[in-house]
Design an enzyme around this catalytic site. Structure first.
Site, PDB file in Angstrom:
ATOM      1  N   ARG A  90      11.300  -7.557   7.098  1.00  0.00           N
ATOM      2  CA  ARG A  90      11.523  -6.140   6.837  1.00  0.00           C
ATOM      3  C   ARG A  90      12.520  -5.537   7.829  1.00  0.00           C
ATOM      4  NH1 ARG A  90       6.443  -2.061   6.543  1.00  0.00           N
ATOM      5  NH2 ARG A  90       6.304  -2.553   8.754  1.00  0.00           N
TER       6      ARG A  90
ATOM      7  N   ARG B  93      -1.481  -8.018  14.484  1.00  0.00           N
ATOM      8  CA  ARG B  93      -2.011  -6.937  13.638  1.00  0.00           C
ATOM      9  C   ARG B  93      -2.846  -7.486  12.492  1.00  0.00           C
ATOM     10  NH1 ARG B  93       3.055  -4.499  13.945  1.00  0.00           N
ATOM     11  NH2 ARG B  93       3.502  -4.876  11.771  1.00  0.00           N
TER      12      ARG B  93
ATOM     13  N   ARG C 204      11.989  -3.059  13.163  1.00  0.00           N
ATOM     14  CA  ARG C 204      11.199  -2.153  13.984  1.00  0.00           C
ATOM     15  C   ARG C 204      10.534  -2.937  15.109  1.00  0.00           C
ATOM     16  NH1 ARG C 204       8.945   1.998   9.836  1.00  0.00           N
ATOM     17  NH2 ARG C 204       7.283   0.511   9.509  1.00  0.00           N
TER      18      ARG C 204
ATOM     19  N   LYS D  39       0.813  -1.219   0.000  1.00  0.00           N
ATOM     20  CA  LYS D  39       0.000   0.000   0.000  1.00  0.00           C
ATOM     21  C   LYS D  39       0.844   1.266   0.000  1.00  0.00           C
ATOM     22  CE  LYS D  39      -2.407   0.155   3.670  1.00  0.00           C
ATOM     23  NZ  LYS D  39      -2.141  -1.019   4.507  1.00  0.00           N
TER      24      LYS D  39
ATOM     25  N   ARG E 228      -9.614   2.525   9.062  1.00  0.00           N
ATOM     26  CA  ARG E 228      -9.305   1.187   9.516  1.00  0.00           C
ATOM     27  C   ARG E 228     -10.515   0.530  10.186  1.00  0.00           C
ATOM     28  NH1 ARG E 228      -3.227   1.256  11.362  1.00  0.00           N
ATOM     29  NH2 ARG E 228      -2.508  -0.038   9.656  1.00  0.00           N
TER      30      ARG E 228
END
Ligand SMILES: [Zn+2]
Length: 243
Positions: free
Chosen positions: A148, A191, A180, A35, A111
């Site tokens: 990532r 999530r 992260r 996205k 969301r």
């Protein structure tokens, strides 16, 4: 709202609507669906503002604003940020004369159905062109997210399969490239579950409003981008013809 914007809608003699001005887009999809990258490309292509709530939260947290710090607390815990905090942040950006008046692509917002309804309220009379569901299977996004790594200085994104040239220091600025806090596999799983639970109703909301288009998000970036542009052009052409 809309006084400061370049977008206008004019009724035509045959009952249609002429749309001028820049696109107003919502890009939905799991985290890791691509996205952010695609929203940035759409933003450049159409010369419209790209609003990523994640970046906005991180920026506000870095500045130490109350909304930003509260948002960061939730994100660090792998939780979604509550509606009232998100809406408070986004409404400021959508206010008349704000930087979103001349077209936008929203990435990571809305969301929840409540947020989608609030967005309709804020956009009163100046609706979205289309809400796009960028569809990528769960296994693919899990692999992308768990691998990532991000530069602490410039936020450039790397992947364990595509690391920086020198020992996990950023190619651009030499900053440390790290995982992260909210990218651990456990936090990602949480999530994704929250996302799936909350997103089906949002997709239904936009489907009922005739605004939803599903776009296949698997493939090369250029391919996916071409699909997105085709959808945006189709939707705006249909709107011009008063579908
Ligand atoms: Zn960097």
């Amino acid at each position: 709202m809309g006084a400061a914007g370049a977008t206008t809608r004019t009724s035509t003699a045959d009952g249609g609507t002429v749309v001028t001005g820049n696109p107003r887009l919502v890009l939905l999809g799991k985290q890791g669906a691509g996205k952010g990258t695609q929203a940035a490309r759409l933003s450049e292509h159409y010369d419209i503002q790209h609003l990523s709530t994640g970046d906005l939260f991180r920026a506000q947290a870095a500045e130490g604003t109350a909304f930003g710090l509260e948002a960061k607390r939730y994100m660090d815990a792998g939780e979604l940020v509550p509606d009232d905090i998100v809406i408070g942040i986004v409404e400021e950006c959508l206010a008349p004369g704000g930087r979103l008046a001349d077209g936008f692509v929203l990435d990571g917002f809305p969301r929840t159905v409540t947020q989608a309804e609030e967005l309709e309220r804020v956009l009163d009379g100046w609706p979205l062109d289309v809400a796009i569901d960028l569809d990528v299977p769960r296994e693919i996004v899990l692999d992308r997210l768990a691998g990532r790594r991000v530069c602490e200085v410039c936020q450039r994104v790397y992947h364990v399969n595509m690391p920086p040239v020198h020992d996990w220091t950023c190619d651009d600025d030499g900053g440390p490239v790290v995982q992260r806090e909210d990218d651990t596999e456990e936090a990602i799983e949480r999530r994704l579950e929250l996302y799936e639970r909350e997103t089906v109703p949002i997709l239904d909301f936009y489907r009922e409003h005739g605004k939803l288009v599903v776009v296949d998000g698997v493939g090369e970036g250029d391919e996916v981008f071409a699909r997105l542009v085709r959808v945006v052009e189709d939707e705006r052409r249909c709107a011009r013809h008063g579908r």
